[in-house]
Design a protein around this motif. Sequence first.
Motif, mmCIF file in Angstrom:
data_model
loop_
_atom_site.group_PDB
_atom_site.id
_atom_site.type_symbol
_atom_site.label_atom_id
_atom_site.label_comp_id
_atom_site.label_asym_id
_atom_site.label_seq_id
_atom_site.Cartn_x
_atom_site.Cartn_y
_atom_site.Cartn_z
ATOM 1 N N GLU A 196 31.899 27.434 73.397
ATOM 2 C CA GLU A 196 30.476 27.774 73.465
ATOM 3 C C GLU A 196 29.978 27.850 74.900
ATOM 4 O OE1 GLU A 196 26.089 26.047 72.022
ATOM 5 O OE2 GLU A 196 27.956 25.022 71.406
ATOM 6 N N PHE A 197 30.465 26.966 75.762
ATOM 7 C CA PHE A 197 29.993 26.929 77.138
ATOM 8 C C PHE A 197 31.055 27.433 78.115
ATOM 9 C CE2 PHE A 197 27.399 23.810 74.877
ATOM 10 C CZ PHE A 197 26.132 24.263 75.215
ATOM 11 N N SER A 198 31.865 28.390 77.666
ATOM 12 C CA SER A 198 32.795 29.048 78.590
ATOM 13 C C SER A 198 32.007 29.664 79.729
ATOM 14 C CB SER A 198 33.588 30.132 77.861
ATOM 15 O OG SER A 198 34.441 29.577 76.886
ATOM 16 N N PRO A 199 32.467 29.561 80.984
ATOM 17 C CA PRO A 199 31.719 30.117 82.119
ATOM 18 C C PRO A 199 31.409 31.602 81.924
ATOM 19 C CG PRO A 199 33.512 28.725 82.890
ATOM 20 C CD PRO A 199 33.700 28.869 81.410
ATOM 21 N N ILE A 200 30.176 31.961 82.201
ATOM 22 C CA ILE A 200 29.760 33.354 82.025
ATOM 23 C C ILE A 200 30.585 34.285 82.907
ATOM 24 C CG2 ILE A 200 27.815 34.945 82.317
ATOM 25 C CD1 ILE A 200 25.959 32.596 81.655
ATOM 26 N N SER A 201 30.936 33.824 84.112
ATOM 27 C CA SER A 201 31.682 34.661 85.046
ATOM 28 C C SER A 201 33.074 35.027 84.532
ATOM 29 C CB SER A 201 31.807 33.956 86.399
ATOM 30 O OG SER A 201 32.451 32.693 86.247
ATOM 31 N N GLU A 202 33.584 34.277 83.560
ATOM 32 C CA GLU A 202 34.924 34.551 83.023
ATOM 33 C C GLU A 202 34.889 35.485 81.814
ATOM 34 O OE1 GLU A 202 36.816 30.858 82.205
ATOM 35 O OE2 GLU A 202 36.698 30.135 84.280
ATOM 36 N N LEU A 203 33.695 35.884 81.377
ATOM 37 C CA LEU A 203 33.584 36.737 80.196
ATOM 38 C C LEU A 203 33.838 38.191 80.555
ATOM 39 C CD1 LEU A 203 30.343 35.213 78.607
ATOM 40 C CD2 LEU A 203 32.716 34.718 77.995
ATOM 41 N N PRO A 204 34.447 38.963 79.658
ATOM 42 C CA PRO A 204 34.683 40.382 79.924
ATOM 43 C C PRO A 204 33.413 41.197 79.685
ATOM 44 C CG PRO A 204 35.509 39.817 77.748
ATOM 45 C CD PRO A 204 35.033 38.527 78.372
#
Length: 311
Positions: A196-204
């Motif tokens: 749920e709180f995966s870093p936004i910068s790591e999202l595709p």
Amino acid sequence: NLNSSNISYPNTSLEIGSVNILENENRVPVNYVLPPGVQREEINSNSTIIRQNEQSLSLKVNDLQPSDSKGVYKMIDYDMRQYKSLKMFIHAESIEGSIKLPGEGAENELDKRLVGFLRLGSDLTENYYQIEIPLKPTSYNNGSSNRFSADQVWNPDSNSIDFSLEKLTKIKAIALNQADFSKPIYFNENLDIIDEFSPISELPGEKKYKFAIKGNPTIGSIKNIMIGVKNPSQNLGDILSAEVWFNELRIAGIDSKGGWAAIGSVDANLADIASISATGRFSTSGFGTIDQSPNQSNREAVAQYDFCLLY
């Protein structure tokens, strides 16, 4: 018909209101302007054209704590299966006098940005879909009287929700293979399962969407919609305050593909031994009468039959 949902800490406050073109066109620090492509409705009355007001829902949140969220909800009853995509405009700005929102000229603060979310389902706690998008705030100078354009205020390239509803059916198919249904399952734009709180910068993807599902929702029976904001940080010092506008939540691209239907019946006599009577009816998805609109046509394929043998 709007209600507030507080999943919160005591220091957090939420103000619900509206902003519109008639009262807030000269608003400071950011003037209200219609979203790109939106036009005010016009009513012809006694040879006079009256232009209607146009407004947005405003959520003003103060001291939103890390991992906390605030929102409002509305009860509806809608079938979205015949539509292809879901869209909404969102605007975000810092509250004057408070700490500036991450993202005002600081791209390296992407992981601390305020997140806007949309939740829809048969209920809002056990069976729902959720769409999250990090918001890029409109940057302004305190005391400035500069006017902003529609693209600057609404920033459709970063802040608008615009995705295919097919993604929701796909994440549901993936979620059915998971053992634990008690917690929401989160996905990135490529439909990979994430935290749920995966870093936004790591999202595709360009907009850095997060999709979530909990329970067994269906887009064919939407009973509740929630709109809100979320603090994606898990660091204790990352407290956010902002005003966010939500406008033009809409579904688009109606599926107008037609269908067909057939009715048949057979009656036969086998000499003096028996008589046979059989009837059948079949219709496909998309079939409807000539006076029905596309969203009133069948959403399922239906088969009916009856067989009778008399001696």
